[in-house]
Enzyme design. Structure first.
Site, PDB file in Angstrom:
ATOM      1  N   LYS A 195      -0.855  11.171  -5.807  1.00  0.00           N
ATOM      2  CA  LYS A 195      -1.542  10.802  -6.363  1.00  0.00           C
ATOM      3  C   LYS A 195      -3.193  11.534  -6.291  1.00  0.00           C
ATOM      4  O   LYS A 195      -3.638  12.378  -7.459  1.00  0.00           O
ATOM      5  CB  LYS A 195      -2.215   9.312  -6.231  1.00  0.00           C
ATOM      6  CG  LYS A 195      -3.316   8.849  -7.317  1.00  0.00           C
ATOM      7  CD  LYS A 195      -3.429   7.437  -7.120  1.00  0.00           C
ATOM      8  CE  LYS A 195      -4.634   6.987  -8.116  1.00  0.00           C
ATOM      9  NZ  LYS A 195      -5.059   5.562  -7.873  1.00  0.00           N
ATOM     10  N   GLU A 201       0.254  14.812   4.861  1.00  0.00           N
ATOM     11  CA  GLU A 201       1.434  14.708   5.248  1.00  0.00           C
ATOM     12  C   GLU A 201       2.233  15.385   3.943  1.00  0.00           C
ATOM     13  O   GLU A 201       3.048  16.477   4.258  1.00  0.00           O
ATOM     14  CB  GLU A 201       2.177  13.040   5.185  1.00  0.00           C
ATOM     15  CG  GLU A 201       1.929  12.257   6.415  1.00  0.00           C
ATOM     16  CD  GLU A 201       0.571  11.436   6.107  1.00  0.00           C
ATOM     17  OE1 GLU A 201      -0.076  12.024   5.510  1.00  0.00           O
ATOM     18  OE2 GLU A 201       0.384  10.459   6.630  1.00  0.00           O
ATOM     19  N   GLY A 255      -1.260   3.808  -5.934  1.00  0.00           N
ATOM     20  CA  GLY A 255      -0.284   4.252  -5.562  1.00  0.00           C
ATOM     21  C   GLY A 255       0.888   3.308  -5.384  1.00  0.00           C
ATOM     22  O   GLY A 255       2.022   3.669  -5.941  1.00  0.00           O
ATOM     23  N   ARG A 256       0.813   2.236  -5.079  1.00  0.00           N
ATOM     24  CA  ARG A 256       1.645   1.325  -4.614  1.00  0.00           C
ATOM     25  C   ARG A 256       2.341   0.696  -5.985  1.00  0.00           C
ATOM     26  O   ARG A 256       3.100  -0.205  -5.954  1.00  0.00           O
ATOM     27  CB  ARG A 256       1.629   0.184  -3.605  1.00  0.00           C
ATOM     28  CG  ARG A 256       0.174  -0.427  -3.682  1.00  0.00           C
ATOM     29  CD  ARG A 256      -0.141  -1.249  -2.659  1.00  0.00           C
ATOM     30  NE  ARG A 256      -1.441  -1.997  -2.614  1.00  0.00           N
ATOM     31  CZ  ARG A 256      -2.766  -1.266  -2.426  1.00  0.00           C
ATOM     32  NH1 ARG A 256      -2.684   0.038  -2.318  1.00  0.00           N
ATOM     33  NH2 ARG A 256      -3.931  -1.964  -2.753  1.00  0.00           N
ATOM     34  N   GLU A 341      -0.414  -3.683   2.119  1.00  0.00           N
ATOM     35  CA  GLU A 341      -1.476  -2.757   1.711  1.00  0.00           C
ATOM     36  C   GLU A 341      -2.354  -3.668   0.591  1.00  0.00           C
ATOM     37  O   GLU A 341      -3.659  -3.190   0.649  1.00  0.00           O
ATOM     38  CB  GLU A 341      -1.028  -1.452   1.167  1.00  0.00           C
ATOM     39  CG  GLU A 341      -1.993  -0.240   1.138  1.00  0.00           C
ATOM     40  CD  GLU A 341      -1.541   0.778   1.077  1.00  0.00           C
ATOM     41  OE1 GLU A 341      -1.019   1.618   2.092  1.00  0.00           O
ATOM     42  OE2 GLU A 341      -1.489   1.495  -0.247  1.00  0.00           O
ATOM     43  N   HIS A 372      23.724 -10.281  11.957  1.00  0.00           N
ATOM     44  CA  HIS A 372      23.993  -9.861  13.259  1.00  0.00           C
ATOM     45  C   HIS A 372      23.008  -9.249  14.111  1.00  0.00           C
ATOM     46  O   HIS A 372      23.369  -8.455  15.084  1.00  0.00           O
ATOM     47  CB  HIS A 372      25.059  -8.775  12.961  1.00  0.00           C
ATOM     48  CG  HIS A 372      26.461  -9.449  12.465  1.00  0.00           C
ATOM     49  ND1 HIS A 372      27.570 -10.035  13.057  1.00  0.00           N
ATOM     50  CD2 HIS A 372      26.579  -9.408  10.949  1.00  0.00           C
ATOM     51  CE1 HIS A 372      28.425 -10.540  12.147  1.00  0.00           C
ATOM     52  NE2 HIS A 372      27.872 -10.085  10.916  1.00  0.00           N
ATOM     53  N   LYS A 480      -6.497   7.503  10.103  1.00  0.00           N
ATOM     54  CA  LYS A 480      -6.148   8.902   9.652  1.00  0.00           C
ATOM     55  C   LYS A 480      -7.546   9.527  10.078  1.00  0.00           C
ATOM     56  O   LYS A 480      -7.315  11.026  10.486  1.00  0.00           O
ATOM     57  CB  LYS A 480      -6.044   8.879   8.075  1.00  0.00           C
ATOM     58  CG  LYS A 480      -4.677   8.315   7.672  1.00  0.00           C
ATOM     59  CD  LYS A 480      -4.325   8.738   6.294  1.00  0.00           C
ATOM     60  CE  LYS A 480      -4.993   7.752   5.212  1.00  0.00           C
ATOM     61  NZ  LYS A 480      -4.331   8.052   3.854  1.00  0.00           N
TER      62      LYS A 480
HETATM   63  O1  F6P Z   1      -1.468   5.071   2.583  1.00  0.00           O
HETATM   64  C1  F6P Z   1      -2.771   5.198   1.992  1.00  0.00           C
HETATM   65  C2  F6P Z   1      -2.123   5.731   0.809  1.00  0.00           C
HETATM   66  O2  F6P Z   1      -3.468   6.113  -0.015  1.00  0.00           O
HETATM   67  C3  F6P Z   1      -1.377   4.928  -0.151  1.00  0.00           C
HETATM   68  O3  F6P Z   1      -2.088   3.968  -0.699  1.00  0.00           O
HETATM   69  C4  F6P Z   1      -0.937   5.916  -1.097  1.00  0.00           C
HETATM   70  O4  F6P Z   1       0.437   5.393  -1.965  1.00  0.00           O
HETATM   71  C5  F6P Z   1      -0.598   6.941   0.029  1.00  0.00           C
HETATM   72  O5  F6P Z   1      -1.441   6.952   0.803  1.00  0.00           O
HETATM   73  C6  F6P Z   1      -0.198   8.213  -0.705  1.00  0.00           C
HETATM   74  O6  F6P Z   1      -1.030   8.702  -1.521  1.00  0.00           O
HETATM   75  P1  F6P Z   1      -1.048   9.763  -2.401  1.00  0.00           P
HETATM   76  O7  F6P Z   1      -0.155   9.506  -3.582  1.00  0.00           O
HETATM   77  O8  F6P Z   1      -2.309  10.133  -2.941  1.00  0.00           O
HETATM   78  O9  F6P Z   1      -0.471  11.017  -1.645  1.00  0.00           O
END
Ligand code: F6P
Length: 513
Positions: A195, A201, A255-256, A341, A372, A480
């Protein structure tokens, strides 16, 4: 009667006796829609509890909050945004207002652009740099840009095409390395899904994938092997991805809550246009149900309010989600982000501290595997953990083994509730352990869309009761930021930290030489 008194009354009752005394218990406490049956008879509630919970929802002005959500008002007040995910699955004709603007045409345009791109990849119209049809799709994203698509692609395996889908999320270099091992890069398309297009990452993994493609196929091949999904056009351009291969969504989609948007590109590629539209339409049906069904027939409201009763009045701390459907194996992980979240908050919208418990710990695994592993604790542990069972009436596979799966789901729900008397205390089961049961015909794109949207609305209703903002996530920031401050230590620079952090850092630096 207050809900506090109601909780102690319910604690004094055993579900086994409640069922024995009321032959109509199931009849009175289940909801049946044309697509789904939701059995909530095995909960520690009755008419009194439900009317108290309904009264609480009225006091908290749930109807007005629902109206504000679907009117596209800025319900995410701490980020001054709407939560417009519902608009992504609205196929009506009326203006679709989000933040005071009709967004229907924009949503349609971006969805069509992504669907057309996906169909062209699926049918080999768009080819790789070397002129081959693509065979592998690697989605690079994390959180909402990974969990939704990864879960949905796995869930809808019977609807997938020849394309193989892979998902890379972790900054741990092993994730990208292991995923790409053995992949023919000349037949591989990478989707960079983010987003913000700034997430550490995703950016590191995307750069590493880009370097891999450039070194194996040549720099000129990069543009043919990458596309992006984001709200951040400038950052996508700076990464070197052309606008024709960029699929846009908007800040008003959290995002979620973004799997319904072009974040679903990897889903579109896997299951194709028609199935993706069915997935959205399933969610739209759930929206309609949530908007119109009265409380006693409203699946997400019942899920939410029973959850509130457990969390705040019975003091249960966790909620297990146990799909007796292997293809829903990533649903608990998906719901962990959606629920925890959203509702893992201690401060109300107005900035004051909450005075009651908020979101429960969500966890789970598919049955029968969980039987199990952790079912021992569910049956005989000291915590009472409500369970959501989910199962399909029909399987896409062998019907005979499916019967065994179903018998196990039913057997577990019944025995958690009933328990068993025994002279030997080790073999005694207290029972009185509540559960919901979702029964759907078959795991189709439409049913899956509906299920996810029910859980989204459940989370929203609970946030209204707790007066918290379900749509921000400030709690992900601190760790972070701390990581960013500590990173220079690995290059020998001085950083400050508590004695534990410094002790670990010094050991790491010594051992790493
Ligand atoms: O972990 C925090 C967060 O902002 C989530 O809410 C989001 O889904 C994720 O990081 C990834 O964010 P982006 O889509 O901006 O890479």
């Amino acid at each position: 009667m207050s809900l506090i008194h109601e909780a102690s009354r319910q604690k004094s009752l055993h579900l086994r006796d409640v069922f024995a005394q009321d032959p109509a218990r199931f009849t009175n406490f289940h909801v049946k829609t044309p697509d789904m049956l939701f059995d909530y008879s095995r909960h520690k509630i009755d008419e009194t509890t439900l009317s108290l919970l309904e009264k609480l929802a009225v006091e908290k002005k749930l109807a007005a909050h629902k109206h504000a959500l679907f009117a596209g008002e800025r319900v995410n007040s701490t980020e001054n945004r709407a939560a417009g995910h519902f608009a992504l699955r609205d196929f009506g004709d009326a203006p679709l207002m989000v933040e005071g603007r009709d967004v229907r045409a924009d949503i349609h345009y971006e969805r069509e652009k992504a669907l057309t791109f996906a169909e062209n990849i699926r049918h080999g119209v768009i080819k790789s740099a070397s002129g081959k049809p693509f065979k592998n799709i690697v989605n690079i994203g994390i959180g909402g840009s990974d969990l939704g698509p990864a879960f949905v692609v796995k869930a809808l395996k019977p609807y997938t095409s020849h394309l193989k889908s892979y998902f890379v999320s972790n900054v741990d270099p092993s994730h990208l390395a292991d995923t790409c091992e053995g992949l023919d890069l000349s037949e591989t398309l990478f989707i960079v899904a983010s987003k913000t297009f700034t997430t550490l990452e995703t950016m590191l993994n995307a750069k590493a994938a880009r370097a891999m493609v450039a070194s194996k196929l040549g720099e000129a091949a990069v543009s043919a092997h990458f596309c992006a999904v984001s709200t951040n056009i400038a950052a996508v351009n700076a990464f070197g991805i052309d606008e024709t291969r960029m699929f846009r969504f908007w800040d008003f989609v959290g995002g979620r809550y973004s799997v319904w948007s072009v974040v679903g590109l990897s889903v579109m590629l896997a299951i194709g246009r028609d199935n993706f539209i069915s997935f959205l339409k399933g969610a739209q049906k759930a929206d309609q149900h949530f908007k119109t069904a009265p409380f006693r027939d409203n699946i997400p409201e019942l899920m939410a309010m029973i959850g509130v009763f457990y969390r705040n009045f019975m003091k249960y701390e966790a909620q297990a989600v146990l799909p007796f459907d292997e293809r829903l194996s990533r649903f608990p992980a998906y719901l962990q982000q959606l629920d925890m979240e959203s509702n893992g908050k201690s401060v109300k919208i107005d900035g004051s501290r909450v005075t009651c418990e908020t979101g429960a710990v969500i966890w789970g695994e598919p049955g029968t595997n969980g039987q199990h592993a952790f079912f021992q604790l569910l049956h005989q542990g000291t915590s009472n953990i409500p369970v959501d069972f989910l199962a399909g009436i029909e399987s896409h596979d062998d019907p005979a083994r499916h019967e065994v799966l179903l018998a196990n789901a039913l057997g577990q729900a019944a025995s958690l509730m009933q328990g068993r008397a025994h002279d030997n205390p080790h073999r005694r089961f207290d029972g009185d352990r509540p559960s919901s049961f979702f029964l759907y015909q078959k795991l189709t794109p439409e049913i899956l869309g509906m299920l996810i949207a029910f859980y989204e609305h459940k989370v929203f209703v609970q946030s209204v009761i707790w007066e918290i903002n379900a749509f921000d996530q400030w709690g992900v920031e601190l760790g972070k930021e701390m990581a960013t401050k500590l990173l220079p230590a690995f290059k020998g620079e001085d950083v400050a930290g508590d004695s534990s952090t410094m002790g670990l850092l010094n050991t790491l630096n010594l051992q790493r030489g």
